[in-house]
Write a protein that holds these residues in place. Structure first.
Motif, PDB file in Angstrom:
ATOM      1  N   LYS A  42       0.818  -1.212   0.000  1.00  0.00           N
ATOM      2  CA  LYS A  42       0.000   0.000   0.000  1.00  0.00           C
ATOM      3  C   LYS A  42       0.852   1.262   0.000  1.00  0.00           C
ATOM      4  O   LYS A  42       0.437   2.313  -0.495  1.00  0.00           O
ATOM      5  N   ASP A  52      -0.039   2.542  -5.318  1.00  0.00           N
ATOM      6  CA  ASP A  52      -0.604   1.902  -6.518  1.00  0.00           C
ATOM      7  C   ASP A  52      -1.627   0.863  -6.055  1.00  0.00           C
ATOM      8  O   ASP A  52      -1.261  -0.154  -5.463  1.00  0.00           O
ATOM      9  N   ASP A  53      -2.909   1.111  -6.332  1.00  0.00           N
ATOM     10  CA  ASP A  53      -3.962   0.215  -5.839  1.00  0.00           C
ATOM     11  C   ASP A  53      -3.843  -1.191  -6.423  1.00  0.00           C
ATOM     12  O   ASP A  53      -4.158  -2.179  -5.751  1.00  0.00           O
ATOM     13  N   GLU A  54      -3.419  -1.304  -7.680  1.00  0.00           N
ATOM     14  CA  GLU A  54      -3.279  -2.633  -8.285  1.00  0.00           C
ATOM     15  C   GLU A  54      -2.192  -3.428  -7.582  1.00  0.00           C
ATOM     16  O   GLU A  54      -2.362  -4.629  -7.342  1.00  0.00           O
ATOM     17  N   ILE A  82     -11.034  -0.475  -2.439  1.00  0.00           N
ATOM     18  CA  ILE A  82     -10.207  -0.565  -3.648  1.00  0.00           C
ATOM     19  C   ILE A  82     -10.412  -1.904  -4.347  1.00  0.00           C
ATOM     20  O   ILE A  82     -10.327  -1.984  -5.582  1.00  0.00           O
ATOM     21  N   THR A 138      -1.307  -2.998  -4.511  1.00  0.00           N
ATOM     22  CA  THR A 138      -1.840  -3.294  -3.174  1.00  0.00           C
ATOM     23  C   THR A 138      -2.727  -4.540  -3.198  1.00  0.00           C
ATOM     24  O   THR A 138      -2.571  -5.440  -2.357  1.00  0.00           O
ATOM     25  N   TYR A 146      -9.496  -2.834   2.923  1.00  0.00           N
ATOM     26  CA  TYR A 146      -9.154  -2.904   1.499  1.00  0.00           C
ATOM     27  C   TYR A 146     -10.383  -3.094   0.605  1.00  0.00           C
ATOM     28  O   TYR A 146     -10.266  -3.092  -0.621  1.00  0.00           O
TER      29      TYR A 146
END
Length: 456
Positions: free
Chosen positions: A48, A52-54, A186, A56, A183
């Motif tokens: 995290k 970058d959410d991808e 996201i 994460t 989470y």
């Protein structure tokens, strides 16, 4: 995209991940001092920090393949250190939930990073834990020079290496990290599953493969996924057990138990149209899962509750489909455990395999011949309340008498492909009108599998 299922809740992805982790995430993490869920949350917390959410989500799910494999019923492999090919199983799971190809690649390649580092830094191998050294043997070993060149050409290969670093760090017992629920926003933002007011439990590739190999599948988190408690379903069963016998509607059956022939409820059936909760369970929760196994929409064929109270009788080895008097050619039955099912109280037993119509010899009562039964290997289906067990209409199964002082109540709901027709009403009309000699005062089925004595 799952076959024949296009209706999803906006939170399907996060709820499915949570259900998987609750089911098997507390298992030990391949010989390390933390559980799989603890390890996964620690990796996610480190990932995290990239913003970058991808990355994460990939960090959170990098080892989900272990969980998904165990959830499907696969045995632990790699010398006891985890599920074989868990990186590919995890990537397939991410694809099922509608995550991007990049997230799938990161999950699939976190193992490759270990192989790569061992190739370019010989001393790296010595830093691995004993469990990591063991699993490396099953994951392709050290990369070759050609594999190294190909790996370095991947634009995300540095991310894979970074994830490997987080993988090594995330083994701290008791470390305080953000919760799984943190989470969810996201996860659901990145999932491309269709969103509307309906919700379907998506089966994984591992679950579908297990079904195709064994003709059965146990799902321990389906009810949990939908937020229904086992105690709620148990309450519905108690309600139905108190219904008065009513001509032309539901059917109730009693058996004589013990030396004094105590009149004991043994079965209730045809209740879905008269109970809102049971209808939701059978039509909205279980039917979409069966549709995935059929590969087409499923239709409710019949439903029953076998009470098997203390002293209740068992069932001879049989197949379900031959008992359905020619109505539909394919069936899937679904057991929902109401009570804990043990060997002592007469749990279900099944003979795993890829069974087909006409493969098993039956006697004049429609049950499996003793000679054929003797050559089968049966497996006990031990269950907790709320467990769901799906099996083919041609899967041989049986159960013993209840020799304990505890009940073994279980629902059995049967479906057929909707393309073959809707037989629910016709099946129960046949029972109510005594078709093929059926009499509710003498038997409970169109075949002679029940081993008890039916009484009015």
């Amino acid at each position: 995209q799952l076959p024949h299922m296009t209706a999803y809740h906006p939170r399907t992805a996060s709820l499915r991940i949570a259900a998987a982790f609750r089911s098997c995430g507390e298992a030990d993490y391949i010989g390390e001092p933390v559980s799989i869920i603890q390890h996964s949350l620690q990796v996610a917390a480190l990932a995290k920090e990239t913003g970058d959410d991808e990355i994460t989500v990939a960090g959170l799910l990098h080892d989900i393949g272990h969980v998904v494999g165990m959830e499907a019923g696969n045995d632990i492999g790699m010398d006891g250190c985890g599920i074989v090919d868990h990186e590919h199983i995890g990537a397939d799971f991410a694809a099922t939930l509608g995550f991007s190809e990049r997230i799938q690649r990161m999950i699939r390649n976190h193992i490759s990073a270990k192989r790569y580092l061992c190739a370019i830094k010989p001393e790296y191998y010595e830093s691995l834990s004993d469990a990591s050294k063991t699993t490396l043997k099953f994951q392709g070993g050290v990369m070759t020079a050609d594999e190294v060149s190909s790996y370095e050409a991947d634009p995300d290969h540095t991310v894979y290496i970074q994830m490997r670093s987080w993988d090594e760090q995330a083994k701290v017992p008791g470390k305080d990290v953000p919760s799984l629920e943190s989470y969810f926003p996201i996860i659901d933002a990145l999932s491309t599953l269709n969103a509307n007011s309906s919700m379907c439990y998506p089966l994984t590739t591992s679950q579908l493969d297990f079904w195709n190999q064994n003709s059965f599948l146990k799902i321990s988190n389906l009810i949990d996924f939908h937020g229904i408690s086992a105690s709620t379903i148990e309450g519905w069963v108690r309600e139905i057990s108190q219904w008065e016998k009513t001509q032309g509607k539901w059917l109730l059956h009693w058996e004589a138990v013990g030396d004094d022939g105590l009149r004991t409820l043994c079965r209730a059936e045809n209740f879905v149209n008269y109970h809102e909760g049971m209808r939701e369970l059978c039509m909205d929760i279980i039917r979409p899962v069966v549709s995935q196994l059929f590969g087409e929409d499923a239709a409710l064929f019949k439903e029953k509750i076998n009470f098997k109270l203390p002293g209740g009788s068992g069932f001879s080895a049989h197949q379900d489909s031959p008992a359905y008097i020619g109505m539909a050619s394919q069936h899937i039955s679904v057991m929902v455990a109401i009570d804990e099912a043990t060997i002592e109280n007469g749990c279900l037993q099944v003979a795993p395999g890829q069974w087909r119509k006409g493969q098993v010899p039956l006697d004049s009562k429609g049950v499996i011949t003793p000679e054929a039964e003797e050559n089968m290997t049966f497996k006990y289906v031990l269950s907790k309340p709320g467990d769901v067990f799906l099996f083919s209409g041609y899967l041989p199964h049986r159960s013993g008498a209840n020799t304990s002082d505890k009940s073994r109540r279980a629902m059995f709901i049967t479906y057929n492909p909707s393309a073959e027709g809707d037989f629910h009403e016709a099946y129960y009309v046949a029972k109510h009108t005594g078709a093929q000699g059926f009499s509710s005062s003498q038997t409970i089925s169109f075949q002679g599998d029940f081993q008890g004595k039916i009484i009015d």
